[in-house]
Write a protein that holds these residues in place. Structure first.
Motif, short mmCIF file in Angstrom:
data_model
loop_
_atom_site.label_atom_id
_atom_site.label_comp_id
_atom_site.label_asym_id
_atom_site.label_seq_id
_atom_site.Cartn_x
_atom_site.Cartn_y
_atom_site.Cartn_z
N ALA A 216 33.61 43.37 43.86
CA ALA A 216 34.81 44.20 43.96
C ALA A 216 34.55 45.55 44.64
N PRO A 217 33.47 46.26 44.32
CA PRO A 217 33.21 47.52 45.02
C PRO A 217 33.05 47.33 46.53
N LYS A 218 32.48 46.20 46.94
CA LYS A 218 32.32 45.92 48.37
C LYS A 218 33.68 45.69 49.03
N VAL A 219 34.58 45.04 48.29
CA VAL A 219 35.93 44.82 48.81
C VAL A 219 36.66 46.14 48.91
N ASP A 220 36.55 46.97 47.89
CA ASP A 220 37.22 48.27 47.89
C ASP A 220 36.77 49.14 49.06
N LYS A 221 35.48 49.07 49.39
CA LYS A 221 34.93 49.89 50.49
C LYS A 221 35.21 49.30 51.87
N GLY A 222 35.66 48.04 51.91
CA GLY A 222 35.93 47.40 53.19
C GLY A 222 34.74 46.63 53.74
N GLU A 223 33.64 46.59 52.99
CA GLU A 223 32.49 45.79 53.41
C GLU A 223 32.86 44.31 53.40
N LEU A 224 33.73 43.95 52.45
CA LEU A 224 34.32 42.62 52.37
C LEU A 224 35.84 42.76 52.42
N LEU A 225 36.51 41.72 52.90
CA LEU A 225 37.97 41.71 52.89
C LEU A 225 38.50 40.91 51.70
N ALA A 226 37.70 39.95 51.22
CA ALA A 226 38.14 39.11 50.10
C ALA A 226 36.92 38.62 49.33
N ALA A 227 37.12 38.43 48.04
CA ALA A 227 36.06 37.90 47.17
C ALA A 227 36.72 37.32 45.93
N ASN A 228 35.94 36.57 45.18
CA ASN A 228 36.47 36.03 43.94
C ASN A 228 36.31 37.03 42.81
N GLY A 229 36.98 36.77 41.70
CA GLY A 229 36.89 37.65 40.54
C GLY A 229 37.65 37.07 39.38
N ASP A 230 38.13 37.94 38.51
CA ASP A 230 39.03 37.52 37.44
C ASP A 230 39.95 38.69 37.13
N VAL A 231 41.09 38.39 36.56
CA VAL A 231 42.15 39.39 36.42
C VAL A 231 41.71 40.58 35.57
N GLN A 232 41.12 40.31 34.41
CA GLN A 232 40.73 41.42 33.53
C GLN A 232 39.76 42.37 34.20
N MET A 233 38.67 41.83 34.71
CA MET A 233 37.65 42.67 35.32
C MET A 233 38.18 43.42 36.54
N ASN A 234 38.89 42.72 37.40
CA ASN A 234 39.37 43.36 38.63
C ASN A 234 40.47 44.37 38.36
N TYR A 235 41.32 44.10 37.39
CA TYR A 235 42.35 45.08 37.04
C TYR A 235 41.71 46.36 36.51
N ALA A 236 40.69 46.20 35.66
CA ALA A 236 39.98 47.37 35.13
C ALA A 236 39.28 48.12 36.25
N GLN A 237 38.68 47.39 37.19
CA GLN A 237 37.98 48.03 38.31
C GLN A 237 38.95 48.77 39.23
N ALA A 238 40.15 48.23 39.37
CA ALA A 238 41.13 48.82 40.28
C ALA A 238 41.54 50.24 39.87
N LYS A 239 41.26 50.62 38.64
CA LYS A 239 41.58 51.98 38.17
C LYS A 239 40.81 53.02 38.99
N THR A 240 39.60 52.64 39.42
CA THR A 240 38.78 53.56 40.21
C THR A 240 38.53 53.04 41.62
N MET A 241 39.15 51.91 41.96
CA MET A 241 39.00 51.32 43.28
C MET A 241 40.40 51.09 43.87
#
Length: 350
Positions: A216-241
């Motif tokens: 997810a941090p790589k996606v947020d920075k633009g190093e990646l455009l897409a990646a897999n994840g899960d809703v809970q973890m990614n929603y929590a990460q999106a608070k700072t990403m």
């Protein structure tokens, strides 16, 4: 909405003394510690996750300090297997199908968690060997800044736009990585069709990753455009990403779909601090802690009687709106996981 959820280096976060117990046989109830082996996602990167709150409150209430070891679901199970003759963990938390795998390997002992009657039958083992503590769903993430809209289909990821800009965690090692394979098999109508697609996807895939949480941090920075994840973890990460968006690939019927991927916990067989492990499991499933699953952890309560209405719960409901759900055949997946992963390795050259 239905309710059902190897890197050589292991992220080790200690909330107590820095060394794991050298003895796996002590069951002294007065030993004030408990060790948790867990898949990543519930501990905040800035100490603000659900685990952080639960463990701190547990220690404050009981005096029992929590030692925490984190890694991919498969990695945690394999570590517990290696330590089977001298267990170091008291509680094991993984995503499916690894919790079923741990149970089949004799790593979990039966324990009826307090208030387990508030958890639906699909979210716990019949014999009490494991139970969901946080419900969750499989998903993907994308960079909202670089992409005008989220991808809709698997085939979009084959476009040259995603060359070296896409990555998914390793099936058989990470729970979310295994989920990629499970969803592809469902969406493409069979294993062979899914493997044929994933073989094509290798042209854009950056390569293996033992940890889904690191994508997810790589996606947020633009190093990646897409990646897999899960809703809970990614929603929590999106608070700072701020550039992180959640999406669900459409299935063969053209509708976005997903399946439950809960964090499931069990008491380790011959746990060195078994009584403390039981207390922690009871505590995690208690009403107050379950009410904080969404407000603090960005996840879905495992208890049917908890109806969260906080801002996170509302936002999560909005994310899941219009998404179809299916239930994988976990018995088949548990039985054939090794062969599925080997077939994936062969098809992708991984």
């Amino acid at each position: 909405m239905p309710r059902n959820r190897l890197s050589p280096a292991i992220a080790l976060a200690l909330l107590a003394t820095p060394a794991l117990s050298a003895c796996g046989t002590s069951t002294a109830s007065d030993t004030k510690e408990v060790t948790v082996y867990s898949a990543d996602g519930l501990k905040g990167e800035n100490g603000d996750g659900w685990y952080d709150r639960v463990f701190a409150d547990f220690t404050k209430q009981t005096g029992i300090k929590v030692k925490y070891v984190e890694g991919g679901s498969g990695e945690m199970v394999q570590r517990a297997v290696r330590e089977k003759s001298n267990p170091q963990a008291d509680v094991l938390v993984t995503l499916p199908p690894f919790i079923q795998q741990a149970d089949a390997k004799g790593l979990l002992q039966k324990y009826e968690v307090k208030d387990s009657d508030q958890v639906s039958g699909a979210d716990k083992a019949v014999d009490g060997s494991w139970i969901s503590v946080v419900n969750n769903y499989f998903g993907f993430v994308y960079n909202k800044k670089e992409l005008k809209q989220a991808p809709k289909t698997w085939n979009e990821l084959l476009d040259a736009t995603y060359k070296n800009k896409l990555q998914y965690s390793t099936p058989g090692v990470a729970g979310d990585g295994t989920a990629v394979l499970i969803k592809a098999i469902h969406d493409f109508g069979g294993k062979e069709q899914a493997l044929a697609y994933l073989k094509k996807l290798q042209a854009n895939n950056v390569g293996p990753s033992a940890s889904t949480g690191k994508l997810a941090p790589k996606v947020d920075k633009g190093e990646l455009l897409a990646a897999n994840g899960d809703v809970q973890m990614n929603y929590a990460q999106a608070k700072t990403m701020p550039n992180l968006g959640i999406w669900f690939p459409a299935d063969k019927d053209g509708k976005p779909s997903t399946f439950a991927l809960p964090y499931a916990a069990g008491l380790v067989t011959k746990a060195p601090h078994s009584e403390n492990g039981k207390k922690l499991l009871d505590f995690m499933l208690a009403q107050k802690q379950q009410e904080e699953v969404s407000s603090i952890g960005g996840g879905f309560s495992a208890r049917q009687d908890v109806k969260a209405t906080d801002a996170n719960a509302v936002a999560l409901t909005r994310i899941m709106d219009g998404v179809d759900f299916f239930e994988p055949d976990w018995t088949d997946i548990d039985k054939n996981l090794t062969s599925y992963v080997e077939d994936w390795k062969s098809a992708t050259g991984s």
